[in-house]
Every structure is written in structure tokens, then in C-alpha cells.
Design a protein around this motif. Structure first.
Motif, PDB file in Angstrom:
ATOM      1  N   TYR A 346       0.826  -1.244   0.318  1.00  0.00           N
ATOM      2  CA  TYR A 346      -0.460  -0.020   0.086  1.00  0.00           C
ATOM      3  C   TYR A 346       0.848   1.117  -0.008  1.00  0.00           C
ATOM      4  CZ  TYR A 346      -3.985  -2.849   1.448  1.00  0.00           C
ATOM      5  OH  TYR A 346      -5.134  -3.561   0.798  1.00  0.00           O
ATOM      6  N   ALA A 347       1.802   1.641   0.747  1.00  0.00           N
ATOM      7  CA  ALA A 347       2.653   2.342   0.662  1.00  0.00           C
ATOM      8  C   ALA A 347       3.830   2.790  -0.692  1.00  0.00           C
ATOM      9  CB  ALA A 347       3.672   2.115   1.956  1.00  0.00           C
ATOM     10  N   ALA A 348       3.869   2.034  -1.043  1.00  0.00           N
ATOM     11  CA  ALA A 348       4.530   1.639  -2.443  1.00  0.00           C
ATOM     12  C   ALA A 348       3.891   2.603  -3.710  1.00  0.00           C
ATOM     13  CB  ALA A 348       5.724   0.349  -2.888  1.00  0.00           C
ATOM     14  N   ASP A 349       2.519   1.967  -3.347  1.00  0.00           N
ATOM     15  CA  ASP A 349       1.319   2.108  -4.544  1.00  0.00           C
ATOM     16  C   ASP A 349       1.288   3.486  -4.832  1.00  0.00           C
ATOM     17  OD1 ASP A 349       0.331   0.938  -7.041  1.00  0.00           O
ATOM     18  OD2 ASP A 349      -1.131   0.604  -5.259  1.00  0.00           O
ATOM     19  N   GLN A 350       1.554   4.150  -3.351  1.00  0.00           N
ATOM     20  CA  GLN A 350       0.864   5.563  -2.653  1.00  0.00           C
ATOM     21  C   GLN A 350       1.131   6.258  -3.080  1.00  0.00           C
ATOM     22  OE1 GLN A 350      -2.532   5.692   0.269  1.00  0.00           O
ATOM     23  NE2 GLN A 350      -1.371   3.550   0.641  1.00  0.00           N
ATOM     24  N   ARG A 351       2.792   6.177  -3.620  1.00  0.00           N
ATOM     25  CA  ARG A 351       4.089   7.347  -3.734  1.00  0.00           C
ATOM     26  C   ARG A 351       4.302   7.558  -5.402  1.00  0.00           C
ATOM     27  NH1 ARG A 351       7.335   3.518   0.296  1.00  0.00           N
ATOM     28  NH2 ARG A 351       7.666   4.947   1.971  1.00  0.00           N
ATOM     29  N   PRO A 352       4.672   9.082  -5.344  1.00  0.00           N
ATOM     30  CA  PRO A 352       5.008   9.384  -6.417  1.00  0.00           C
ATOM     31  C   PRO A 352       5.193   8.266  -7.393  1.00  0.00           C
ATOM     32  CG  PRO A 352       5.202  10.672  -5.592  1.00  0.00           C
ATOM     33  CD  PRO A 352       4.778   9.785  -3.927  1.00  0.00           C
ATOM     34  N   SER A 353       6.679   7.627  -7.761  1.00  0.00           N
ATOM     35  CA  SER A 353       7.022   6.254  -7.603  1.00  0.00           C
ATOM     36  C   SER A 353       6.366   5.401  -8.335  1.00  0.00           C
ATOM     37  CB  SER A 353       8.002   6.164  -6.734  1.00  0.00           C
ATOM     38  OG  SER A 353       8.286   5.380  -6.007  1.00  0.00           O
ATOM     39  N   THR A 354       4.717   5.555  -7.577  1.00  0.00           N
ATOM     40  CA  THR A 354       4.206   4.475  -8.063  1.00  0.00           C
ATOM     41  C   THR A 354       4.346   3.811  -9.806  1.00  0.00           C
ATOM     42  OG1 THR A 354       2.092   3.222  -8.031  1.00  0.00           O
ATOM     43  CG2 THR A 354       1.899   4.701  -8.809  1.00  0.00           C
ATOM     44  N   HIS A 355       3.808   2.227  -9.792  1.00  0.00           N
ATOM     45  CA  HIS A 355       4.367   2.013 -11.110  1.00  0.00           C
ATOM     46  C   HIS A 355       2.944   0.699 -11.268  1.00  0.00           C
ATOM     47  CE1 HIS A 355       6.005  -1.374  -9.452  1.00  0.00           C
ATOM     48  NE2 HIS A 355       7.057  -0.613  -9.259  1.00  0.00           N
ATOM     49  N   PRO A 356       2.703   0.530 -12.439  1.00  0.00           N
ATOM     50  CA  PRO A 356       2.040  -0.420 -12.973  1.00  0.00           C
ATOM     51  C   PRO A 356       2.617  -2.602 -12.040  1.00  0.00           C
ATOM     52  CG  PRO A 356       1.959   0.400 -14.867  1.00  0.00           C
ATOM     53  CD  PRO A 356       2.969   1.103 -14.111  1.00  0.00           C
ATOM     54  N   VAL A 357       1.405  -3.232 -11.599  1.00  0.00           N
ATOM     55  CA  VAL A 357       2.612  -4.189 -11.244  1.00  0.00           C
ATOM     56  C   VAL A 357       2.391  -5.393 -12.678  1.00  0.00           C
ATOM     57  CG1 VAL A 357       1.621  -6.758 -10.821  1.00  0.00           C
ATOM     58  CG2 VAL A 357       0.675  -4.709  -9.182  1.00  0.00           C
ATOM     59  N   ALA A 815      14.643   7.127  -4.562  1.00  0.00           N
ATOM     60  CA  ALA A 815      15.186   7.067  -2.553  1.00  0.00           C
ATOM     61  C   ALA A 815      14.041   8.466  -2.214  1.00  0.00           C
ATOM     62  CB  ALA A 815      15.684   7.166  -2.164  1.00  0.00           C
ATOM     63  N   VAL A 816      14.817   9.514  -2.857  1.00  0.00           N
ATOM     64  CA  VAL A 816      13.981  10.993  -2.401  1.00  0.00           C
ATOM     65  C   VAL A 816      12.926  11.441  -2.468  1.00  0.00           C
ATOM     66  CG1 VAL A 816      14.494  13.320  -2.920  1.00  0.00           C
ATOM     67  CG2 VAL A 816      16.819  11.569  -2.914  1.00  0.00           C
ATOM     68  N   THR A 817      12.444  10.726  -3.723  1.00  0.00           N
ATOM     69  CA  THR A 817      11.477  11.201  -4.124  1.00  0.00           C
ATOM     70  C   THR A 817      10.680  10.204  -3.235  1.00  0.00           C
ATOM     71  OG1 THR A 817      11.112  11.035  -6.200  1.00  0.00           O
ATOM     72  CG2 THR A 817       8.817  10.823  -6.484  1.00  0.00           C
ATOM     73  N   ASP A 818      10.120   9.255  -2.482  1.00  0.00           N
ATOM     74  CA  ASP A 818       9.114   8.337  -1.972  1.00  0.00           C
ATOM     75  C   ASP A 818       9.608   9.076  -0.059  1.00  0.00           C
ATOM     76  OD1 ASP A 818       8.740   6.741  -3.920  1.00  0.00           O
ATOM     77  OD2 ASP A 818      10.217   4.990  -3.445  1.00  0.00           O
ATOM     78  N   ALA A 819      11.120   9.338   0.363  1.00  0.00           N
ATOM     79  CA  ALA A 819      11.019   9.606   1.270  1.00  0.00           C
ATOM     80  C   ALA A 819      10.769  11.705   1.609  1.00  0.00           C
ATOM     81  CB  ALA A 819      12.316   9.940   1.678  1.00  0.00           C
ATOM     82  N   ASP A 820      10.179  11.946   0.416  1.00  0.00           N
ATOM     83  CA  ASP A 820      10.187  13.650   0.333  1.00  0.00           C
ATOM     84  C   ASP A 820       8.030  13.112   0.939  1.00  0.00           C
ATOM     85  OD1 ASP A 820       9.870  16.821  -0.406  1.00  0.00           O
ATOM     86  OD2 ASP A 820       8.771  15.573  -1.821  1.00  0.00           O
ATOM     87  N   ASP A 821       7.670  12.330   0.120  1.00  0.00           N
ATOM     88  CA  ASP A 821       5.879  12.043  -0.050  1.00  0.00           C
ATOM     89  C   ASP A 821       5.862  11.512   1.276  1.00  0.00           C
ATOM     90  OD1 ASP A 821       3.929  11.434  -1.536  1.00  0.00           O
ATOM     91  OD2 ASP A 821       3.778  10.273  -0.706  1.00  0.00           O
ATOM     92  N   ASP A 822       6.933  10.858   2.175  1.00  0.00           N
ATOM     93  CA  ASP A 822       6.384  10.568   3.959  1.00  0.00           C
ATOM     94  C   ASP A 822       6.523  12.003   4.338  1.00  0.00           C
ATOM     95  OD1 ASP A 822       6.206   7.958   3.459  1.00  0.00           O
ATOM     96  OD2 ASP A 822       8.653   7.580   3.820  1.00  0.00           O
ATOM     97  N   LEU A 823       7.260  12.848   4.136  1.00  0.00           N
ATOM     98  CA  LEU A 823       7.925  14.252   4.684  1.00  0.00           C
ATOM     99  C   LEU A 823       6.339  15.013   4.570  1.00  0.00           C
ATOM    100  CD1 LEU A 823      11.495  15.237   4.482  1.00  0.00           C
ATOM    101  CD2 LEU A 823      10.311  14.400   6.098  1.00  0.00           C
ATOM    102  N   ARG A 824       5.782  14.344   3.726  1.00  0.00           N
ATOM    103  CA  ARG A 824       4.488  15.371   3.209  1.00  0.00           C
ATOM    104  C   ARG A 824       3.535  15.392   4.084  1.00  0.00           C
ATOM    105  NH1 ARG A 824      -0.290  13.710   0.390  1.00  0.00           N
ATOM    106  NH2 ARG A 824       0.562  12.080  -0.355  1.00  0.00           N
ATOM    107  N   ARG A 825       3.758  14.049   3.460  1.00  0.00           N
ATOM    108  CA  ARG A 825       2.069  13.123   4.371  1.00  0.00           C
ATOM    109  C   ARG A 825       2.077  13.880   6.162  1.00  0.00           C
ATOM    110  NH1 ARG A 825      -0.475   8.633   3.292  1.00  0.00           N
ATOM    111  NH2 ARG A 825      -0.049   7.721   1.134  1.00  0.00           N
ATOM    112  N   ALA A 826       3.453  13.745   6.244  1.00  0.00           N
ATOM    113  CA  ALA A 826       4.105  14.419   7.985  1.00  0.00           C
ATOM    114  C   ALA A 826       3.527  15.950   8.298  1.00  0.00           C
ATOM    115  CB  ALA A 826       5.353  13.243   8.223  1.00  0.00           C
ATOM    116  N   LEU A 827       4.024  16.512   6.865  1.00  0.00           N
ATOM    117  CA  LEU A 827       3.286  17.851   7.372  1.00  0.00           C
ATOM    118  C   LEU A 827       2.257  18.329   7.725  1.00  0.00           C
ATOM    119  CD1 LEU A 827       6.221  19.643   4.871  1.00  0.00           C
ATOM    120  CD2 LEU A 827       5.603  20.149   7.880  1.00  0.00           C
ATOM    121  N   VAL A 828       1.068  17.292   6.374  1.00  0.00           N
ATOM    122  CA  VAL A 828      -0.025  17.328   6.739  1.00  0.00           C
ATOM    123  C   VAL A 828      -0.560  16.643   8.273  1.00  0.00           C
ATOM    124  CG1 VAL A 828      -2.020  16.364   5.677  1.00  0.00           C
ATOM    125  CG2 VAL A 828      -0.235  17.069   3.976  1.00  0.00           C
ATOM    126  N   ALA A 829      -0.289  15.579   8.044  1.00  0.00           N
ATOM    127  CA  ALA A 829      -0.468  15.582  10.576  1.00  0.00           C
ATOM    128  C   ALA A 829      -0.256  16.284  10.611  1.00  0.00           C
ATOM    129  CB  ALA A 829       0.382  14.167  10.682  1.00  0.00           C
TER     130      ALA A 829
END
Length: 839
Positions: A346-357, A815-829
Motif C-alpha cells: 500500500y505504501a509503495a502504490d501510493q507514492r509518486p514513484s508508483t508503477h503498474p504491477v 529514494a528521495v522522491t519516496d522519502a519526500d512524500d513521507d515528509l509531505r504526509r507528516a507535514l499534513v498531519a
């Protein structure tokens, strides 16, 4: 070196057919090199030209059909081959370099006894660091290996030992046709235990310093191996096709395991030096089953190109979990899958780096490496479980067996598999595959309930939604659970039609039923979708969760609560309240472990310092109550102890445990638990370098060295941080594991002021650091070293500036794209919580 792209691979695959490899390795030089001689026989279109992949320290010679080739022609790991005949023989003699990155031929010196061990990791495109090869998955061929090694060493490879003509000389029988990324060997003074089952020779290998730990679990590992073999033989018409089945536990491995036919390699962390929970034992079992599933999916039938890597990993993930649950004592493996593996997906599929199976195109091998993630594993496996629920198990297995028969020892594509499944089931899978395999992102299933004046449901529906950027809705077969306060439970299945009424499906079965129960969509976890409860059901969770008998239902409710907090829909302190209420009553160890691990991550990133301290105190209290109520000496007690250590700020309590004071009855403060306690004391500033050095002296092992590297990076000391940063950004002499340990230990929530100057340094220095390392290790280090606790807008701005550059490696960008998205979520919260407090 450039990564092989699909266009090049297609052209080479169309022009040549590889008939055989003969590889001779000399491992007797005590230095940092080994000798590699390869003879490749292949057919080609007369007059064609191509290239062979070889990545040596020194190319000594190369001959094509008796004609000398100029070694100076080797460029970027490619040696041109021109003027090809219909039948060709290529010989290549080279000096290769050992690696310390878990790739190529990895060389490890055991600190426990000074012995040297080698293992080959040819995945994904590292075979040319061991022998010359046409290194792409669709050019399969038999491999005949010979090895010269020190006389006291043992050597094992994919094939059976054919002869040992003299001490130190090992000759192996030709293998079945293999993709080059499966070719492997181990060499060194290994400890080995052997058995046979159903006519199949079995072997378990480890280095000598771990012999006692392998022997302690020998019966369990062999039993699981035999149970899984039996179950696969019942599922598949094709028996295990590669002769012997060795499993080698190797040091400093990058992955969990690798499915090399005849010689599976696994990280030796799976040989437990200390007490472990049943979750860890189950993970070892599912890994064994996963790699065994690969013997059919990946090894017997291999993807044609990396765009179909899901044909390997999704199937191995699904079948590994299924066979573990069906054949071993770990009958609740699907609960672990729901709790842990799907969280990854779920975490991988919701990030900007998501891709099809199953992407339409994977441009090159470097891009393929990035796709070995939670989507290719957990989401793909979940899609397969959903497909089984839709097609029926008999049709599904019939399709798989037809697929194996049609492509035995060859290659196949998604289209080939869909053809076999479609014929077996009588269904057209085109639309299903388009929605599930070709489109990224995850759907959300929300229950909507209307209650009449009499307290009964007038209407209940499940609404399926998709994010705006990826608006695809999917067919889902799900279970819906009704859990009443009196303990009664009822579950039924329903098909959600993505094209009906805007994704809304009315549950006619619930009309007129008393609305006094909790409704759980996706009960049974048959599909891959996030769920959200209706408000009345959400309000019942704290009351009902501790008493629910079904551990999978509890896991799904915990996942819903964790996911809602992760998305910022509910505050993290509310999640902590739920943990304080319900976790001490939990009896399933995987649930307790993952709730604590995942909630701790949210507490550390989503809360400001004062709120975090209060939340940690409540988590520590919940762990203490779990620890007090758990059976002495069991998995739950150990899970509670680990959670308490991680959340506690009571240095006196932790130091007492190290000294043997105040330890709960039945809890063994053994090697690994001592390291966990010391790690926390280091972060709290209650232990320093002398204590780390003393503990390493007690545990003079490879694992001890990794634990010490983490602790030293975590020291709240400016000099220690400088030394750790040097390791992370500049040092190449240390192994992959030691660098990763330093990167992981560097950032601590309690040390924001001390590590503040390194936030900017990460974005300035990581591009250069990434180019020092192999792609696999570089991405891992970049992810671990990201300033994940610097939750502030300037951090995101620095990330955006870095991502705007065009000179980043693919792994660093991911790595940076995914980690930045985690930061985005944390800032929203954090923003939402601040607004709530202000209101």
C-alpha cells in the motif's frame, strides 16, 4: 556502466541463440582478484554482430572462433563481436574483482574466526562480474562450472558435483538451461548438513561460526523444506526440476534470499543467535516457500524481459504465503501478509514513484531494479489472490500447469500466462489484467450505512473510489464481516462492479438487520484495497477489537486505524489511545509487533517534540502491560520487551536490564536484546563509545559489528556524527551492511539539533555518494540516510531542488522522491493537528 536496455536485448536475442556456458574459476589467489575463464557456444545469423557482457579488472584475452579479439575493444563492460558464423565459440580469460557489496562474487572474512567465505550473486546484471555472458533473461543455456579453490574449502553450485579430481578442484555437472542471473556458487570452509526427501538431495550450508545456530534449528528448517516440497508437488504436475535442493545462509546479503536453481542463497540473519518471536520464524518459513515457488515461477519458466518480473515475484509472494499457511505450522501466514507485507505494498502504490504491477515497458535493467518493491511483491500477490477468488482455485491451478508445460525451461510473457489462464477458466482476462496489472495506485472501499428509526440498517453500501491522478476502478470480490458486541460474527462475499452506479454496491443482505454491529469491508482480506469504516463502526473499534476472536479481522482493523492516521484522516494521538486500550490484550504476536513498529514511526515523524514525548510514554506503558500479561518466555513477552525498549526514556530501567536487575521472569536478555537495550541507551545519551566497544568485545561477530556501527552512528556526539557521515558519503572499503547500519543509525528524533546541519549536507553530498556505490547499495543507503525526522518545509524545498537536477542516479531519485512524500504526509498531519489544537 550503461544498463542493458530492452531494445538492445531484443536485437541480441533475435540474432543469437546460446547453446552452453563452460566456466572455470580459480579462487586460490589470496588477494582481491580471481581468475575467470569462459567458453560460450552460440548460434547466430551469419555475418551478424553483437556484444558479450564482461566486467573484469583485467581482460587477459578473448578469442572468437579461433580469432584473437583486441582486449582494448572492451568498453563499458561490453566486448564487440563481429563477423559471426552460424556456429560460434567464444573464449574469454579475465581477472575479476571480489566485491563487498553483496553482488558479483562477494568476499567475506568472518571476524569470529578469520575464515574467508565467498558467494556469487549474479542478480540482476552482475553475472559479468564473475564470467563473460550474454546477460539477459531470455538467453538461457546450460552451465558447466569448474572451480579451483584452497584444498580445505568446500564448494557448491547450481549443479551436482560431478568430480573432485584432486583436492581443491571441483567439477560440476551441466545444469538445466538457466538465465545468467541465476548462476551461483559458494566457496569456503562451510558447515553443511544433508538430508534427502522424495528422492531430492537436500543441503543446508552456513559458515562455521554459525554452525551451532543452524544445528539448533536443523529439524525445523528441513521439516519446512520438505513440507513445502510436498505441497508444491501436489499443486503442480511438474515436479521440482533441478535435481538437488541446497539452501546456503550467506553473510552480508542484500536481499532476503535468491532463487538460484539447486543453490538457493538466504541471508544468514535467518540463523537466529538469540531468542526470536514466532513472527521471525514464520518469516523464515515463508522465505523458504517463496524461493521454492521461484523454482517454477522464474527458474523453470523465466520472464522474457524485466517488464514481467511480476511473473517471478508476485507469484512467489502469493504461493510462498499460501504454501506456508497450507503446509507448515504457520497456518496464520495470511494474517502476517495482511499486517506486514500489504502495508509495504500500500505504501509503495501510493507514492509518486508508483508503477503498474506489470508495466507496458521497462526501459532497461537499471529501471527494473527499482521495481523490486512492494508493488511487484505484495500488490501483485494480492492481485493473484483476488484472481483466485474470482476464477476459482481449480481453474487457476489448471492454467498454471498448462503454462509450465507450454514454456518449460524457456521464457514467457504476461500474454502467455493470460492465454493459459483464459483457456483453463473459459474467461477473457483482458479487462481484468488491464485494470489490475496495467494501472497503478490503490482503490479505497468505504462502507456507507443508513439506519432507520427502529435501529436497523435501511441501506448499507460499499463505495469504491480512486485517486484523481489514477481514476481506475476495479472488480473486487470481497468479504463483508458483521461483528456484534455480543461476540457473534457473520461474513458473506460480494462482487463489487466497478462500472455500476459510480462504484457503489448496495449490500442487500444487510437491509433490515439490527445496526448494532461493526461492519468490516474486505473481511478475509481477499483483495488489495484500503478500507474505511463507517463512523458507527469506527466508534465500536476500541470496544470490540480486544475481544475479536479472528486474528485476521483484528489485523485488518488495526491496518485501517494505522492507515487512517498515516493519511492524516485521524490524529496520531487517537491511534495511541487505541493502542493503550487494545494492544495489551492482543494475543497475535505479528499484530503486536507491527502495531508497535508502525505506530512508533508515525509518533516519531507526525508529532512535535512535546506531543511525541507524551505519546512515547503511553506506548511504553502499553508495552509494559503487554509484557506483564504475556506468557513468560514466549513471543508476546519478547515483542512487548522490544516495544518497551524502543519507546522507553527510563535509562535506569534499561541499564538495570543490562546488569540483570529487574528483568521480567522468563525474559532472556541475550545477545540481540542486549544490543537493542544499548542502542536505546546510546540514543538517550546514557551510554557511549566505551559501552559500545565493550559490547562488541562480548559479541565479536559480523552481526555484532553491524550493531556496533548503528550504535556509533547514533551516539549524540559531534565527533561520532562526523565519523558516521564519512562512512555514509565517502567510504567504500566497508561492506554494504556496515555502511547501511551507519546510515540507519545516524538520524534520531531526539537529536534534531545535533544533526540539523547535516540536512543540507544530505542534499548536497548524496549525488556524489550515490555514484561511489553499486546501484542496489546506493539506493538503499540513500533511503536510510535521508533526514526523515527533519519534518519541515525547508527540507521538502531542498528535496525539490535536488530532484530538479538531471544528473541523479535512478536509485537516488527514487529514494528521495519516496522519502519526500513521507515528509509531505507528516507535514499534513502536523498541520491538521495544530489546527485542531488551535480550535
Amino acid at each position: 556502466m550503461p544498463s542493458l536496455n530492452h531494445v538492445e536485448a531484443s536485437a541480441r536475442g533475435a540474432s543469437i541463440t546460446v547453446e552452453s556456458y563452460q566456466v572455470d574459476l580459480d579462487l586460490t589467489d589470496p588477494g582481491d582478484r580471481f581468475r575467470s575463464a569462459s567458453v560460450i557456444r552460440f548460434r547466430a545469423t551469419p555475418g551478424a554482430e553483437t556484444f558479450v557482457d564482461v566486467k573484469p579488472v583485467t581482460l587477459r584475452s578473448a578469442r572468437l572462433n579461433g580469432r584473437e579479439l583486441d582486449p582494448a575493444g572492451l568498453t563499458d563492460g561490453r566486448l564487440p563481436l563481429t563477423g559471426l558464423a552460424a556456429d560460434n565459440t567464444l573464449t574469454v580469460d579475465a581477472e575479476m574483482g571480489y566485491s563487498n557489496t553483496g553482488e558479483g562474487l562477494h568476499r567475506f572474512v568472518d571476524p569470529a574466526d578469520g575464515e574467508t567465505y565467498l558467494y556469487a550473486m549474479s542478480f540482476l546484471d552482475e553475472a559479468p562480474r564473475i564470467f563473460a555472458a550474454f546477460d539477459q533473461p531470455d538467453l538461457k543455456a546450460p552451465v558447466t562450472l569448474s572451480v579451483t579453490a584452497p584444498p580445505h574449502w568446500l564448494v557448491a553450485a547450481n549443479g551436482e558435483v560431478a568430480a573432485t579430481p584432486r583436492p581443491g578442484r571441483w567439477e560440476f555437472a551441466p545444469t538445466q538451461p538457466l538465465a545468467t542471473y541465476f548462476v551461483s556458487l559458494i566457496a569456503g570452509p562451510w558447515h553443511v548438513r544433508r538430508d534427502t526427501h522424495d528422492g531430492i538431495p537436500l543441503g543446508l550450508w552456513c559458515r562455521r561460526s554459525l554452525a551451532e545456530h543452524l544445528d539448533a534449528d536443523l529439524d525445523e528448517i528441513f521439516t519446512i523444506t520438505k513440507q513445502c516440497l510436498d505441497r508444491f508437488h501436489r499443486l503442480f504436475v511438474e515436479r521440482y526440476p533441478f535435481g538437488k535442493y541446497d539452501q546456503a545462509f550467506v553473510p552480508e546479503f542484500n536481499a532476503a534470499a535468491m532463487e538460484n536453481p539447486g543453490l538457493v542463497t538466504l541471508r544468514d540473519d535467518y540463523l537466529f543467535r538469540s531468542a526470536v518471536t514466532d513472527t521471525q520464524r514464520e518469516l523464515r518459513a515463508t522465505t523458504i516457500a517463496h524461493e521454492m515457488a521461484h523454482q517454477w515461477f522464474g527458474d523453470l519458466v523465466t520472464m522474457s524481459w524485466w517488464d514481467d518480473l511480476w511473473l517471478n515475484e508476485s507469484f512467489a509472494e502469493y504461493l510462498g504465503t499460501r504454501v506456508t499457511a497450507e503446509a507448515t505450522r504457520f497456518a496464520r501466514a495470511w494474517t502476517t501478509f495482511a499486517m506486514r507485507r500489504k502495508a509495504w505494498g500500500y505504501a509503495a502504490d501510493q507514492r509518486p514513484s508508483t508503477h503498474p504491477v506489470a508495466p507496458q515497458e521497462v526501459a532497461d535493467a537499471a529501471q527494473a531494479l527499482l521495481n523490486f518493491d512492494g508493488i511487484s511483491y505484495a500488490k501483485g500477490a494480492s492481485a493473484l489472490r483476488q484472481l483466485v477468488a474470482w476464477l476459482g482455485d481449480d481453474a487457476f491451478l489448471a492454467g498454471l500447469n498448462a503454462h509450465f508445460a507450454a514454456h518449460r525451461f524457456g521464457n514467457a510473457t504476461l500474454a502467455d500466462l493470460l492465454d493459459s489462464l483464459g483457456k483453463a477458466s473459459g474467461r477473457d482476462l483482458t479487462d481484468w489484467a488491464e485494470r489490475w496489472l496495467r494501472r497503478p495506485q490503490v482503490n479505497t472501499l468505504r462502507t456507507e450505512a443508513v439506519v432507520d428509526a427502529g435501529g436497523r440498517w435501511a441501506e448499507v453500501a460499499v463505495r469504491q473510489t480512486a485517486v484523481e491522478a489514477y481514476p481506475v476502478l476495479r472488480p473486487h470480490r470481497i468479504g463483508v464481516g458483521r461483528y456484534a458486541p455480543d461476540g457473534t460474527a457473520h461474513r458473506f462475499e460480494v462482487d463489487l462492479d466497478p462500472d455500476a452506479d459510480g462504484g457503489r454496491t448496495v449490500l442487500a443482505e444487510l437491509a433490515g438487520v439490527p445496526a448494532d454491529a461493526l461492519l468490516l469491508p474486505n473481511d478475509g482480506d481477499l483483495t488489495f484495497a484500503k478500507v474505511r469504516l463507517d463512523p458507527a463502526s469506527a466508534a465500536l473499534v476500541p470496544t470490540l477489537l480486544p475481544s475479536l476472536a479472528d486474528p485476521l479481522a483484528r489485523a485488518l482493523l488495526w491496518r485501517e486505524a494505522l492507515d487512517a492516521a498515516t493519511d492524516g484522516e485521524r490524529p496520531v494521538p487517537g491511534l495511541v489511545d487505541l493502542i493503550a486500550t487494545a494492544l495489551p490484550a492482543e494475543t497475535e504476536v505479528i499484530i503486536a509487533e507491527d502495531v508497535l513498529t508502525l505506530s512508533r514511526s508515525l509518533v516519531d515523524r507526525y508529532l512535535d517534540a512535546p506531543t511525541r514525548q507524551a505519546a512515547l510514554a503511553r506506548l511504553a506503558d502499553a508495552c509494559a502491560r503487554l509484557l506483564a500479561s504475556a506468557p513468560a518466555g514466549g513471543s508476546l513477552q519478547l515483542a512487548g520487551a522490544r516495544g518497551l525498549i524502543g519507546a522507553s526514556t527510563d535509562a535506569g530501567l534499561l541499564a538495570g536490564w543490562l546488569a540483570g536487575d529487574g528483568v521480567p521472569a522468563g525474559l532472556a536478555v541475550d545477545t540481540e536484546l542486549r544490543w537493542a537495550v544499548l542502542r536505546r541507551l546510546v540514543v538517550l545519551g546514557a551510554a557511549g563509545e566505551p559501552e559500545v566497544a565493550a559490547e562488541l568485545a562480548r559479541d565479536n561477530s559480523a552481526a555484532g559489528a553491524e550493531r556496533a556501527a548503528y550504535c556509533r552512528a547514533a551516539l549524540p556526539d559531534a565527533g561520532a556524527k562526523r565519523a558516521a557521515w564519512e562512512i555514509v558519503t565517502r567510504t567504500t572499503e566497508l561492506s554494504n551492511r556496515l555502511v547501511e547500519a551507519a546510515a540507519e543509525g545516524f538520524w534520531q528524533p531526539e537529536q534534531a539539533e545535533l544533526t540539523g546541519p547535516y540536512v543540507e549536507r544530505y542534499f548536497a553530498e548524496m549525488p556524489g555518494a550515490a555514484r561511489l556505490r553499486t546501484a542496489w547499495v546506493a539506493e538503499r543507503v540513500a533511503a536510510l540516510a535521508f533526514p526523515r525526522y527533519a519534518v519541515a518545509q525547508p527540507t521538502r524545498e531542498a528535496a525539490a531542488a535536488l530532484l530538479a537536477r538531471d544528473d541523479l542516479t535512478a536509485g537516488l531519485r527514487r529514494a528521495v522522491t519516496d522519502a519526500d512524500d513521507d515528509l509531505r504526509r507528516a507535514l499534513v498531519a502536523r498541520t491538521a493537528m495544530a489546527a485542531t489544537v488551535a480550535a
